[in-house]
Scaffold this active site. Structure first.
Site, PDB file in Angstrom:
ATOM      1  N   SER A 189      -3.762 -25.045 -17.685  1.00 32.20           N
ATOM      2  CA  SER A 189      -2.523 -25.118 -18.187  1.00 32.20           C
ATOM      3  C   SER A 189      -1.720 -24.199 -17.644  1.00 32.20           C
ATOM      4  O   SER A 189      -2.020 -23.317 -16.783  1.00 32.20           O
ATOM      5  CB  SER A 189      -2.397 -24.732 -19.765  1.00 32.20           C
ATOM      6  OG  SER A 189      -3.106 -23.384 -20.025  1.00 32.20           O
ATOM      7  N   LYS A 190      -0.465 -23.741 -18.259  1.00 30.05           N
ATOM      8  CA  LYS A 190       0.607 -23.119 -17.593  1.00 30.05           C
ATOM      9  C   LYS A 190       0.214 -21.687 -17.518  1.00 30.05           C
ATOM     10  O   LYS A 190       0.664 -20.859 -16.516  1.00 30.05           O
ATOM     11  CB  LYS A 190       1.846 -23.011 -18.184  1.00 30.05           C
ATOM     12  CG  LYS A 190       2.880 -24.228 -18.053  1.00 30.05           C
ATOM     13  CD  LYS A 190       3.456 -23.884 -16.664  1.00 30.05           C
ATOM     14  CE  LYS A 190       4.291 -25.285 -16.381  1.00 30.05           C
ATOM     15  NZ  LYS A 190       4.969 -24.855 -15.021  1.00 30.05           N
ATOM     16  N   ARG A 191      -0.727 -21.108 -18.437  1.00 31.58           N
ATOM     17  CA  ARG A 191      -1.213 -20.044 -18.352  1.00 31.58           C
ATOM     18  C   ARG A 191      -2.004 -19.467 -17.019  1.00 31.58           C
ATOM     19  O   ARG A 191      -2.329 -18.239 -16.822  1.00 31.58           O
ATOM     20  CB  ARG A 191      -1.939 -19.429 -19.635  1.00 31.58           C
ATOM     21  CG  ARG A 191      -3.405 -20.085 -19.784  1.00 31.58           C
ATOM     22  CD  ARG A 191      -4.182 -19.926 -21.127  1.00 31.58           C
ATOM     23  NE  ARG A 191      -5.440 -20.511 -21.096  1.00 31.58           N
ATOM     24  CZ  ARG A 191      -5.627 -21.786 -21.651  1.00 31.58           C
ATOM     25  NH1 ARG A 191      -4.536 -22.426 -22.045  1.00 31.58           N
ATOM     26  NH2 ARG A 191      -6.602 -22.045 -21.610  1.00 31.58           N
TER      27      ARG A 191
END
Length: 468
Positions: free
Chosen positions: A241-243
């Site tokens: 994910s974006k993290r």
């Protein structure tokens, strides 16, 4: 399955091309191309509220950057809505589907009561076997008649045989009360009509396969070969994910990774061919097979990606590398190289691409080409331009003016100069780098002089030799 292999990539146009989707597209592309088959692209745009032309454009751009060419035109799932409804009506006419007049409130009440009694909330419509003359004049959905006994076996090429008890399958809705087809119906009809022989997709769709097989069986259609591939996780073992950083394919282009390296890395992310880590497209297409895909989620590793990309930059054709470099500059919002600079870059590519893992690293090495006089040395390089160093450059420059402008000629003059003054070449290299590039870390000083040419090299040395 005999005949031509046909695979497809079927993204929803609700955002960019996710890196997981890019790998799914790659696997489908490799499988089809390696067998002389067809690789098709279908945009699953039935969700009109979330689907956007911008997202479709982003998907196409991501695939174009990755070099994943597809056969024929882009297919819109929404455009086939009438055909999808036609199949539902055929199943209705054949007695393999039925009209269900149950309201949303009735279904919700049933499930609430079932939960209260600790029973299954799987809805069984009382309209499944109702005689037509009992049908009210009211809105209805069309449901398929799911098998009530036995089990459905998904023969998956990655997950193995997956067995689902049929009493766990509901009578899936095919047409909504407004007559529009549901996604699950559309997927099956499209795959059948497109002649898809192998469905290679994420394992989050595995449960869908059992429900979709009901439609294949009811229509008497051949079921495609299933291959549900595991998801991509971040380094921490959680879904990417974006993290974890960039998740869109085009973000990786803007970060400066070459497409060939990205294809190589994504192919190895969940698939293996012995111990091979580095390979080209032809090898990947020849080697790729479904039995090489692992069941466990793959972990994205930026260091491995960089290492693979560095190997591809090192062996890439210089002109192709320059073309992709210009693409990187455009994708990252930077100014394109002008013709003169691009020509010099092409000339010097032999000394730039070694050990560069990304395009930013390659451009950093090319600073001596992209810089213009007066050269402004950075803080580290400036330390190599003290009075003693400037004196060395002042004495060396006239001798280089008469040198043969070849590597041997330049090395002979500088080595002779060093011997006469009893200094090591390393003592001269720092000032030369600072003068030619304004940087302390550069390609070989001889490579820089050869690429820059006699006139520009001498001009830079003369400027640096002047007292500050």
């Amino acid at each position: 399955m005999p005949g031509t292999v046909v695979t497809r990539f079927a993204p929803s146009p609700t955002g960019f091309l996710h890196i997981g989707g890019a790998r799914t597209a790659l696997f489908n592309w490799l499988y089809a191309r390696g067998r002389g088959g067809k690789f098709l692209l279908r945009i699953e745009d039935t969700d009109r509220e979330r689907s956007t032309p911008e997202a479709t454009a982003a998907i196409l751009q991501g695939m174009e950057w990755l070099g994943l060419d597809f056969d024929g035109d882009v297919i819109s799932q929404f455009d086939g809505a009438a055909r999808h409804a036609e199949v539902a009506q055929q199943l209705l006419a054949d007695g393999k589907a039925y009209k269900c007049f149950a309201t949303q409130e009735e279904i919700a009440a049933f499930r609430e009561a079932a939960r209260a009694e600790g029973k299954s909330t799987l809805y069984r419509s009382p309209w499944r076997d109702a005689a037509p003359e009992t049908h009210p004049d009211a809105p209805y959905v069309v449901r398929i008649k799911a098998p009530l006994e036995g089990e459905t076996v998904i023969k998956d090429q990655v997950q193995g045989d997956v067995r689902i008890r049929n009493d766990q399958l509901d009578d899936m809705v095919l047409l909504r009360s407004d007559g529009t087809p549901v996604y699950m119906l559309a997927v099956v009809v499209d795959d059948h009509d497109m002649g898809v022989t192998h469905v290679i997709r994420g394992d989050d769709h595995l449960n869908n396969a059992a429900r979709q097989m009901m439609i294949y069986d009811a229509m008497g259609w051949d079921v495609p070969v299933w291959a549900h591939i595991p998801l991509i996780f971040g380094p921490d073992g959680k879904k990417l994910s974006k993290r974890h950083g960039a998740t869109g394919a085009q973000e990786y282009q803007a970060m400066g990774y070459p497409a060939a390296g990205m294809r190589n890395y994504l192919a190895r992310l969940g698939w293996s061919h012995g111990d091979d880590e580095f390979f080209n497209d032809a090898q990947a297409q020849e080697w790729f097979d479904l039995d090489g895909i692992g069941k466990a989620p793959a972990r994205f590793d930026f260091k491995k990606l960089e290492n693979i990309c560095g190997q591809h930059i090192a062996v890439m054709d210089d002109a192709a590398l320059l073309h992709e470099l210009q693409g990187y500059l455009a994708a990252s919002g930077q100014i394109a190289l002008d013709d003169a600079t691009a020509s010099k870059m092409l000339e010097g590519m032999y000394c730039l691409k070694d050990r560069a893992k990304t395009f930013p690293q390659l451009l950093e090495k090319a600073e001596f080409i992209t810089a213009s006089r007066p050269i402004e040395p950075d803080e580290k390089a400036a330390k190599n331009l003290d009075d003693v160093s400037r004196g060395i450059l002042k004495e060396l420059t006239p001798q280089l003016q008469n040198a043969s402008w070849t590597r041997d000629g330049l090395e002979a003059v500088t080595n002779s100069f060093a011997d006469e003054r009893e200094i090591k070449f390393g003592k001269m290299a720092g000032p030369l780098r600072a003068a030619l590039a304004g940087r302390a870390v550069t390609p070989s000083v001889f490579d820089m002089m050869l690429v820059l040419g006699r006139e520009e090299s001498l001009a830079r040395l003369e400027e640096a030799a002047q007292t500050s």
